[in-house]
Write a protein that holds these residues in place. Structure first.
Motif, PDB file in Angstrom:
ATOM      1  N   SER A   1       0.871  -1.154   0.000  1.00  0.00           N
ATOM      2  CA  SER A   1       0.000   0.000   0.000  1.00  0.00           C
ATOM      3  C   SER A   1       0.916   1.213   0.000  1.00  0.00           C
ATOM      4  O   SER A   1       2.076   1.127   0.387  1.00  0.00           O
ATOM      5  N   TYR A   2       0.419   2.348  -0.453  1.00  0.00           N
ATOM      6  CA  TYR A   2       1.269   3.541  -0.475  1.00  0.00           C
ATOM      7  C   TYR A   2       0.446   4.813  -0.397  1.00  0.00           C
ATOM      8  O   TYR A   2      -0.764   4.819  -0.622  1.00  0.00           O
ATOM      9  N   VAL A   3       1.143   5.890  -0.074  1.00  0.00           N
ATOM     10  CA  VAL A   3       0.609   7.246  -0.133  1.00  0.00           C
ATOM     11  C   VAL A   3       1.619   8.052  -0.939  1.00  0.00           C
ATOM     12  O   VAL A   3       2.829   7.915  -0.735  1.00  0.00           O
ATOM     13  N   GLY A   4       1.133   8.875  -1.879  1.00  0.00           N
ATOM     14  CA  GLY A   4       2.057   9.616  -2.726  1.00  0.00           C
ATOM     15  C   GLY A   4       1.490  10.932  -3.215  1.00  0.00           C
ATOM     16  O   GLY A   4       0.355  11.294  -2.907  1.00  0.00           O
ATOM     17  N   ALA A   5       2.298  11.618  -3.994  1.00  0.00           N
ATOM     18  CA  ALA A   5       1.906  12.915  -4.551  1.00  0.00           C
ATOM     19  C   ALA A   5       2.503  13.057  -5.947  1.00  0.00           C
ATOM     20  O   ALA A   5       3.495  12.420  -6.281  1.00  0.00           O
ATOM     21  N   GLY A   6       1.863  13.895  -6.750  1.00  0.00           N
ATOM     22  CA  GLY A   6       2.334  14.112  -8.112  1.00  0.00           C
ATOM     23  C   GLY A   6       1.562  15.221  -8.785  1.00  0.00           C
ATOM     24  O   GLY A   6       1.105  16.162  -8.140  1.00  0.00           O
ATOM     25  N   VAL A   7       1.382  15.074 -10.093  1.00  0.00           N
ATOM     26  CA  VAL A   7       0.722  16.095 -10.903  1.00  0.00           C
ATOM     27  C   VAL A   7      -0.435  15.467 -11.677  1.00  0.00           C
ATOM     28  O   VAL A   7      -0.379  14.293 -12.042  1.00  0.00           O
ATOM     29  N   ALA A   8      -1.497  16.243 -11.897  1.00  0.00           N
ATOM     30  CA  ALA A   8      -2.652  15.825 -12.687  1.00  0.00           C
ATOM     31  C   ALA A   8      -2.870  16.844 -13.796  1.00  0.00           C
ATOM     32  O   ALA A   8      -2.836  18.057 -13.551  1.00  0.00           O
TER      33      ALA A   8
END
Length: 186
Positions: free
Chosen positions: A49-56
């Motif tokens: 499982s993970y938590v992340g961030a990025g761009v949309a």
């Protein structure tokens, strides 16, 4: 007057085909990944499982009445069921306006580090009548994507598309957004 009706009809036809081709492209991507990895059926799914961030990035516009596409940040989370090829996923597309995208996905293991998936859920804009990368009204959504675990680390690189159907209040067009980012496994 007949000329205006033909222009409106042509625009509706173009919108229909654009949405249909977007849906067909997402389905083709999921099927292609699955067929290309037919020998990987025995591979164990990438754990974590993970938590992340990025761009949309929004790829579609609403009706010509001022519903442009948008770019925003994305916060992503995945909870992976270890005994089933199923995950619960959630994304928040956060920018000038916010959209939540909860989905349940079926995961296709490609190898020890990589999962392709197809998810179903909803795109839920939190600001009424304000355009987000996924339109400006609550709609049914599908989410094809891929997760890759970087070797010798707890990091996951993710990428996906979200296709929201009938996502704009004016014109009822479909909305498509592409997301990418990095997550931390737990």
């Amino acid at each position: 007057m007949n000329h205006l009706k033909r222009v409106s009809s042509n625009k509706q036809t173009a919108t229909f085909w654009q949405g249909s081709l977007t849906l067909l492209g997402g389905a083709a991507l999921a099927v292609g990944i699955t067929l290309a990895s037919s020998s990987a059926v025995m591979a164990q799914a990438a754990y974590g499982s993970y938590v992340g961030a990025g761009v949309a990035v929004g790829l579609s516009d609403g009706d010509a009445g001022g519903e442009p596409s948008r770019t925003s940040g994305v916060i992503a989370a995945r909870y992976k069921f270890l005994k089933l090829p199923v995950s619960i996923r959630a994304q928040a597309l956060v920018g000038r306006r916010t959209t939540l995208v909860p989905t349940v996905s079926y995961d296709f293991p490609i190898n020890w580090r990589t999962d392709a998936y197809i998810g179903v859920g909803a795109a839920v804009p939190l600001d009424d009548d304000r355009t987000t990368p996924l339109g400006n009204k609550t709609s049914f959504a599908i989410q094809p994507g891929i997760d890759y675990v970087l070797p010798n680390s707890q990091l996951v690189v993710f990428g996906n598309a979200v296709i929201a159907f009938d996502a704009y209040r004016q014109g009822g067009n479909n909305a498509t957004s592409v997301q990418a980012g990095v997550g931390l496994r737990f």
